[in-house]
Design a protein around this motif. Structure first.
Motif, mmCIF file in Angstrom:
data_model
loop_
_atom_site.group_PDB
_atom_site.id
_atom_site.type_symbol
_atom_site.label_atom_id
_atom_site.label_comp_id
_atom_site.label_asym_id
_atom_site.label_seq_id
_atom_site.Cartn_x
_atom_site.Cartn_y
_atom_site.Cartn_z
ATOM 1 N N THR A 119 0.817 -1.227 0.000
ATOM 2 C CA THR A 119 0.000 0.000 0.000
ATOM 3 C C THR A 119 0.856 1.286 0.000
ATOM 4 O O THR A 119 0.315 2.391 -0.014
ATOM 5 C CB THR A 119 -0.918 0.034 1.244
ATOM 6 O OG1 THR A 119 -0.080 -0.129 2.395
ATOM 7 C CG2 THR A 119 -1.960 -1.058 1.197
ATOM 8 N N ASP A 120 2.169 1.141 0.041
ATOM 9 C CA ASP A 120 3.040 2.314 0.134
ATOM 10 C C ASP A 120 2.999 3.158 -1.140
ATOM 11 O O ASP A 120 2.970 2.628 -2.254
ATOM 12 C CB ASP A 120 4.503 1.879 0.373
ATOM 13 C CG ASP A 120 4.776 1.544 1.829
ATOM 14 O OD1 ASP A 120 3.957 1.920 2.694
ATOM 15 O OD2 ASP A 120 5.819 0.905 2.090
ATOM 16 N N LYS A 121 3.032 4.466 -0.923
ATOM 17 C CA LYS A 121 3.182 5.408 -2.042
ATOM 18 C C LYS A 121 4.683 5.600 -2.253
ATOM 19 O O LYS A 121 5.393 5.967 -1.316
ATOM 20 C CB LYS A 121 2.514 6.725 -1.661
ATOM 21 C CG LYS A 121 1.967 7.479 -2.862
ATOM 22 C CD LYS A 121 1.300 8.746 -2.435
ATOM 23 C CE LYS A 121 -0.177 8.546 -2.121
ATOM 24 N NZ LYS A 121 -0.809 9.845 -1.758
ATOM 25 N N VAL A 122 5.138 5.347 -3.460
ATOM 26 C CA VAL A 122 6.587 5.323 -3.722
ATOM 27 C C VAL A 122 6.965 6.404 -4.732
ATOM 28 O O VAL A 122 6.292 6.600 -5.748
ATOM 29 C CB VAL A 122 7.016 3.933 -4.268
ATOM 30 C CG1 VAL A 122 8.501 3.913 -4.580
ATOM 31 C CG2 VAL A 122 6.658 2.835 -3.274
ATOM 32 N N LEU A 123 8.062 7.088 -4.424
ATOM 33 C CA LEU A 123 8.647 8.090 -5.329
ATOM 34 C C LEU A 123 10.103 7.695 -5.575
ATOM 35 O O LEU A 123 10.780 7.233 -4.649
ATOM 36 C CB LEU A 123 8.548 9.465 -4.669
ATOM 37 C CG LEU A 123 8.995 10.679 -5.475
ATOM 38 C CD1 LEU A 123 8.045 11.845 -5.211
ATOM 39 C CD2 LEU A 123 10.408 11.109 -5.135
#
Ligand SMILES: C[S@@+](CC[C@H](N)C(=O)[O-])C[C@H]1O[C@@H](n2cnc3c(N)ncnc32)[C@H](O)[C@@H]1O
Length: 208
Positions: free
Chosen positions: A119-123
């Motif tokens: 569920t992590d938002k990754v950049l």
């Protein structure tokens, strides 16, 4: 707009050749960045609020510390930063994890993936070896990790145009080739607003 057409190119060339970016520091740590790009990162992190920032190319850890401090203010996010070379006295911060590895290797990608929850938002930020071939490899490896609405930032796209050291195709070419194959990413041209960026056409937003 192409880098070469941008109105402030002369100033950017002057700024680049002056090498003042080699004397730019965040909290006393060398940070090889154009100050306006740091400001753009602050805006992007505030907008995206990533859970994980993957940085290829740590150097002395100045940019990782900068991202960690912005994450402190946002009360969210950690930084996984990769470099093939270990440097002494890198900053220690609870949000920063250092990995010594080749950022262009599938084994490194596997190491990084361990830190990411589904569920992590990754950049992702690519700021390591700037030769086109290496950047293409990184783009291929890391782009699937980027969340929709988030970014893969290809740093130093101006190297292809303004760097006297760089007579080979660099990040700009890698971006062009990548976008030919990936219509799920687009250049966020709103990041050109300061007309002063090392990452011209390098802020790639995932749109689906
Ligand atoms: C431009 S510096 C990074 C600057 C840093 N992000 C900052 O803003 O201060 C590039 C770094 O990439 C590292 N590097 C070069 N090739 C690499 C590779 N194949 N894998 C991992 N790191 C690499 C170099 O050791 C160097 O520290």
């Amino acid at each position: 707009m192409d880098i070469m057409e941008q109105p402030a190119l002369k100033f950017m060339q002057h700024f680049f050749y002056s090498e003042v970016w080699k004397q730019t520091q965040w909290m006393g740590i060398n940070t090889l960045k154009c100050p306006s790009d740091l400001f753009l990162y602050q805006e992007i992190l505030t907008k995206v609020r990533p859970d994980i920032i993957i940085e290829c190319g740590t150097f002395q850890g100045g940019s990782a510390l900068y991202f960690a401090h912005i994450c402190d203010l946002l009360q969210n996010g950690r930084i996984i930063t990769i470099d093939s070379i270990v440097q002494p006295n890198r900053p220690v911060h609870p949000r920063i994890t250092y990995i010594q590895a080749d950022s262009g290797s599938i084994h490194t990608l596997m190491q990084v993936k361990v830190f990411i929850e589904p569920t992590d938002k990754v950049l992702v930020i690519l700021d390591s070896d700037h030769f086109s071939e290496h950047v293409q490899k990184e783009l291929a490896l890391y782009h699937p990790l980027v969340s929709v609405g988030s970014y893969i930032v290809v740093e130093d796209t101006i190297c292809d145009e303004v760097s006297f050291e760089f007579n080979n195709p660099g990040p700009k070419e890698a971006v062009t080739k990548f976008l030919e194959q990936h219509d799920d990413f687009e250049i966020d041209t709103s990041q050109h607003k300061f007309h002063w960026s090392f990452n011209w056409n390098g802020y790639l937003r995932r749109i689906r």
